[in-house]
Scaffold this active site. Structure first.
Site, PDB file in Angstrom:
ATOM      1  N   ASN A 164       4.733   7.297   2.807  1.00 26.17           N
ATOM      2  CA  ASN A 164       5.329   7.408   1.472  1.00 26.17           C
ATOM      3  C   ASN A 164       4.887   8.738   0.845  1.00 26.17           C
ATOM      4  OD1 ASN A 164       6.059   7.185  -1.200  1.00 26.17           O
ATOM      5  ND2 ASN A 164       5.171   5.162  -1.510  1.00 26.17           N
TER       6      ASN A 164
ATOM      7  N   HIS B 205      14.073   5.035  -0.970  1.00 24.76           N
ATOM      8  CA  HIS B 205      12.682   5.489  -1.067  1.00 24.76           C
ATOM      9  C   HIS B 205      11.881   4.851   0.061  1.00 24.76           C
ATOM     10  CE1 HIS B 205       8.822   6.609  -2.485  1.00 24.76           C
ATOM     11  NE2 HIS B 205       8.475   5.400  -2.883  1.00 24.76           N
TER      12      HIS B 205
ATOM     13  N   CYS C  83       7.639   7.796  -7.813  1.00 22.23           N
ATOM     14  CA  CYS C  83       8.508   7.688  -6.640  1.00 22.23           C
ATOM     15  C   CYS C  83       9.984   7.881  -6.972  1.00 22.23           C
ATOM     16  CB  CYS C  83       8.283   6.360  -5.946  1.00 22.23           C
ATOM     17  SG  CYS C  83       6.592   6.248  -5.338  1.00 22.23           S
TER      18      CYS C  83
HETATM   19  O1  UT7 Z   1       6.064   3.978  -3.684  1.00 23.13           O
HETATM   20  C1  UT7 Z   1       5.445   3.514  -4.841  1.00 23.13           C
HETATM   21  C2  UT7 Z   1       5.652   2.094  -4.998  1.00 23.13           C
HETATM   22  N1  UT7 Z   1       4.777   1.363  -4.088  1.00 23.13           N
HETATM   23  C3  UT7 Z   1       5.268   0.449  -3.320  1.00 23.13           C
HETATM   24  O2  UT7 Z   1       6.452   0.191  -3.299  1.00 23.13           O
HETATM   25  C4  UT7 Z   1       4.262  -0.357  -2.519  1.00 23.13           C
HETATM   26  C5  UT7 Z   1       4.570  -1.820  -2.645  1.00 23.13           C
HETATM   27  N2  UT7 Z   1       3.570  -2.679  -2.006  1.00 23.13           N
HETATM   28  C6  UT7 Z   1       3.426  -2.744  -0.671  1.00 23.13           C
HETATM   29  O3  UT7 Z   1       4.067  -2.035   0.080  1.00 23.13           O
HETATM   30  C7  UT7 Z   1       2.501  -3.793  -0.136  1.00 23.13           C
HETATM   31  O4  UT7 Z   1       2.092  -4.642  -1.193  1.00 23.13           O
HETATM   32  C8  UT7 Z   1       1.221  -3.229   0.574  1.00 23.13           C
HETATM   33  C9  UT7 Z   1       1.632  -2.544   1.862  1.00 23.13           C
HETATM   34  C10 UT7 Z   1       0.500  -2.271  -0.345  1.00 23.13           C
HETATM   35  C11 UT7 Z   1       0.290  -4.377   0.941  1.00 23.13           C
HETATM   36  O5  UT7 Z   1       0.973  -5.317   1.746  1.00 23.13           O
HETATM   37  P1  UT7 Z   1       0.990  -6.851   1.370  1.00 23.13           P
HETATM   38  O6  UT7 Z   1       1.784  -7.535   2.390  1.00 23.13           O
HETATM   39  O7  UT7 Z   1       1.460  -6.980  -0.057  1.00 23.13           O
HETATM   40  O8  UT7 Z   1      -0.521  -7.228   1.516  1.00 23.13           O
HETATM   41  P2  UT7 Z   1      -1.458  -7.999   0.499  1.00 23.13           P
HETATM   42  O9  UT7 Z   1      -2.020  -7.047  -0.486  1.00 23.13           O
HETATM   43  O10 UT7 Z   1      -0.772  -9.225   0.011  1.00 23.13           O
HETATM   44  O11 UT7 Z   1      -2.595  -8.450   1.470  1.00 23.13           O
HETATM   45  C12 UT7 Z   1      -2.363  -9.421   2.524  1.00 23.13           C
HETATM   46  C13 UT7 Z   1      -3.627  -9.537   3.354  1.00 23.13           C
HETATM   47  C14 UT7 Z   1      -4.896  -9.709   2.522  1.00 23.13           C
HETATM   48  O12 UT7 Z   1      -5.787 -10.531   3.265  1.00 23.13           O
HETATM   49  P3  UT7 Z   1      -5.946 -12.092   2.920  1.00 23.13           P
HETATM   50  O13 UT7 Z   1      -6.391 -12.128   1.484  1.00 23.13           O
HETATM   51  O14 UT7 Z   1      -4.574 -12.673   3.118  1.00 23.13           O
HETATM   52  O15 UT7 Z   1      -6.958 -12.529   3.899  1.00 23.13           O
HETATM   53  C15 UT7 Z   1      -5.447  -8.320   2.432  1.00 23.13           C
HETATM   54  O16 UT7 Z   1      -6.827  -8.301   2.212  1.00 23.13           O
HETATM   55  O17 UT7 Z   1      -3.819  -8.334   4.092  1.00 23.13           O
HETATM   56  C16 UT7 Z   1      -5.103  -7.768   3.786  1.00 23.13           C
HETATM   57  N3  UT7 Z   1      -4.962  -6.313   3.781  1.00 23.13           N
HETATM   58  C17 UT7 Z   1      -5.095  -5.565   4.875  1.00 23.13           C
HETATM   59  N4  UT7 Z   1      -5.430  -5.883   6.145  1.00 23.13           N
HETATM   60  C18 UT7 Z   1      -5.487  -4.873   7.036  1.00 23.13           C
HETATM   61  C19 UT7 Z   1      -4.626  -5.517   2.748  1.00 23.13           C
HETATM   62  N5  UT7 Z   1      -4.562  -4.232   3.163  1.00 23.13           N
HETATM   63  C20 UT7 Z   1      -4.853  -4.247   4.478  1.00 23.13           C
HETATM   64  C21 UT7 Z   1      -4.948  -3.234   5.448  1.00 23.13           C
HETATM   65  N6  UT7 Z   1      -5.260  -3.587   6.710  1.00 23.13           N
HETATM   66  N7  UT7 Z   1      -4.739  -1.943   5.174  1.00 23.13           N
END
Ligand code: UT7
Length: 332
Positions: A287, A257, A117
Site C-alpha cells: 500500500n 486502491h 489513501c
Molecule cells: O490504505 C489505508 C486504509 N487501510 C486499510 O484499508 C487497511 C484495512 N485493514 C486491513 O487491511 C486489515 O485489518 C489488516 C491487514 C491491517 C489486519 O488484518 P485483519 O484480518 O483485520 O487482522 P486482525 O487485526 O483482525 O487480527 C487477526 C489476528 C489476530 O490474532 P488473534 O487475536 O485472532 O489471535 C492478530 O493478533 O491476526 C493477528 N495478527 C497477525 N498475525 C500475524 C495481526 N497482525 C498480524 C501479522 N502477522 N502481521
C-alpha cells in the site's frame, strides 16, 4: 458550438525505489509470517526508499520526468503540479514546490493535498477542474508517499502493509469527450480515530515524550478501517455507475486502491466485475497510500485503449474516499 472541455489523461509516469522489503524480511523484524500476510492482505513485497536525505519529492521528480519524456514536453510547460501525499518532505513548504524546483518547472505553481489513501483521487478531481475552467493547459497530478518514513517496523499491524512509491498523470484539455468525466468524493473526519498519526501536528507538537511513545508513526485500528473501507469503496463505486447509467459491461477496468486484496475483491464483486477487469499490483508494491492508483495506471498503460471506461476507487485515512470515472484518451 464548441464541445464541452474535459480533462484528459495524456501521459503516465511512475517511480518505485529499487530496494525490496519482502514478507520474509518482515518475518525477521516482527512476529509474522509470509503465509499470514499473503492470505490476509495479498502482499508479497514492497519497495522502500533508502538513502540519507531522500524524501517524497525524490520519487515525484523521476515520475514526472518520465511523463514529460513520454509526452515530449519540457517541465517548463507544466502550468501546475499537485502532489497528493501524507509524507511531505517537510510540514512546509509543499513537496510540490520542492519538486518543481528540482524539475526545473519554472512556470508552474503547485501545492500538496492531504487526503491519505484518496490522495490521488482528490487532486485528480481538482486538477481536472483547473483544466475544465479553460485557464490551464497542462496540469500534473501526482500521488506519492514515502510511507517507510512514518511506519514503526516493530508494529506488525501496520509494517506489513505499507510501501513507498509515486505515480503521476498529465491532464490536458480534450474536446472529444474523453478524460475525467465524473467523481464522487466523500470525507468523514470522525474516522480520524481509527487511522492517524498522534503527534507532530499542531495538536501535539513533537517532544521527547512523543518520540519515546512512538507517536510519530501510523496508528491504525485495522479491523475498523477494513469494515469502513469495504462499505465506502463499494458503495461509492456502485453509486458512480448508477448515476452515469453505466453497467459492469461498460467498464473496461477498475483501478482500486491497493490496501488489502480482500477490500479490492469486495468492491469488484459489488460492481459485478470479473477479476480480469481489476488492476491489482498490491503483491509487488503493498500500500503506497497516494501512489497506488497512478502506479496501477503506470503498470497497465500499454493495455489501455482509447475510449475505455475506467473507474478509480479509493478509501483511506480521514476517512476520505471516492470513485472517479475516466474515459481513456489514447492508445500507447
Ligand atoms: O490504505 C489505508 C486504509 N487501510 C486499510 O484499508 C487497511 C484495512 N485493514 C486491513 O487491511 C486489515 O485489518 C489488516 C491487514 C491491517 C489486519 O488484518 P485483519 O484480518 O483485520 O487482522 P486482525 O487485526 O483482525 O487480527 C487477526 C489476528 C489476530 O490474532 P488473534 O487475536 O485472532 O489471535 C492478530 O493478533 O491476526 C493477528 N495478527 C497477525 N498475525 C500475524 C495481526 N497482525 C498480524 C501479522 N502477522 N502481521
Amino acid at each position: 458550438m464548441t464541445n464541452k472541455l474535459t480533462a484528459a489523461i495524456t501521459a503516465v509516469g511512475g517511480y518505485v525505489p529499487e530496494d525490496k522489503l519482502t514478507n520474509f524480511d518482515l518475518e525477521k523484524l516482527v512476529e509474522t509470517n509470509d503465509e499470514w500476510i499473503r492470505t490476509r492482505t495479498g502482499i508479497e513485497e514492497r519497495r522502500i526508499l533508502k538513502g540519507d536525505g531522500l524524501a517524497t519529492s525524490d520519487m515525484v521528480v523521476p515520475a514526472v520526468k518520465q511523463l514529460c519524456e513520454k509526452r515530449g514536453i519540457s517541465p517548463q510547460e507544466i502550468d501546475c503540479l499537485i502532489v497528493g501525499t501524507v509524507t511531505p518532505d517537510h510540514v512546509f513548504p509543499a513537496t510540490a514546490n520542492i519538486a518543481c524546483d528540482k524539475l526545473g518547472a519554472k512556470n508552474a505553481w503547485g501545492f500538496d493535498v492531504s487526503a491519505a489513501c484518496s490522495g490521488f483521487l482528490y487532486p485528480l478531481t481538482l486538477g481536472a477542474s483547473l483544466i475544465e475552467s479553460g485557464r490551464y493547459k497542462k496540469v500534473v497530478v501526482c500521488g506519492a508517499d514515502k510511507m517507510s518514513a512514518i511506519i514503526n517496523y516493530n508494529d506488525r499491524a501496520t509494517c506489513i502493509i505499507f510501501g513507498d512509491g509515486a505515480g503521476a498523470v498529465l491532464l490536458e484539455p480534450n474536446e472529444e469527450g474523453n478524460g475525467v468525466l465524473d467523481s464522487i468524493l466523500r470525507s468523514d473526519g470522525s474516522g480520524c480515530h481509527y487511522l492517524h498519526m498522534k503527534a507532530g501536528g499542531s495538536k501535539k507538537p513533537a517532544s521527547v515524550a512523543s518520540v519515546m511513545a512512538n507517536e510519530h508513526y501510523v496508528y491504525q485500528e485495522g479491523q475498523a478501517v477494513f469494515k469502513a473501507a469495504v462499505k465506502g469503496m463499494a458503495d461509492v463505486s456502485a453509486e458512480l455507475l448508477e448515476r452515469n447509467n453505466l453497467t459492469s459491461d461498460d467498464i473496461a477496468w477498475l483501478v482500486p486502491h491497493q490496501a488489502n486484496l480482500r477490500i479490492i475483491d469486495a468492491t469488484a464483486n459489488r460492481m459485478g466485475l470479473s477479476k480480469e477487469k481489476v488492476m491489482i499490483n498490491i503483491q509487488r508494491y503493498g500500500n503506497t497510500t497516494a501512489g497506488t492508483l497512478p502506479l496501477c495506471l503506470w503498470d497497465w498503460e500499454k493495455k489501455l485503449k482509447k475510449g475505455d471506461n475506467i473507474v478509480l476507487a479509493a478509501f483511506g485515512g480521514g476517512f476520505t474516499w471516492g470513485a472517479t470515472w475516466v474515459k481513456w484518451a489514447y492508445n500507447s
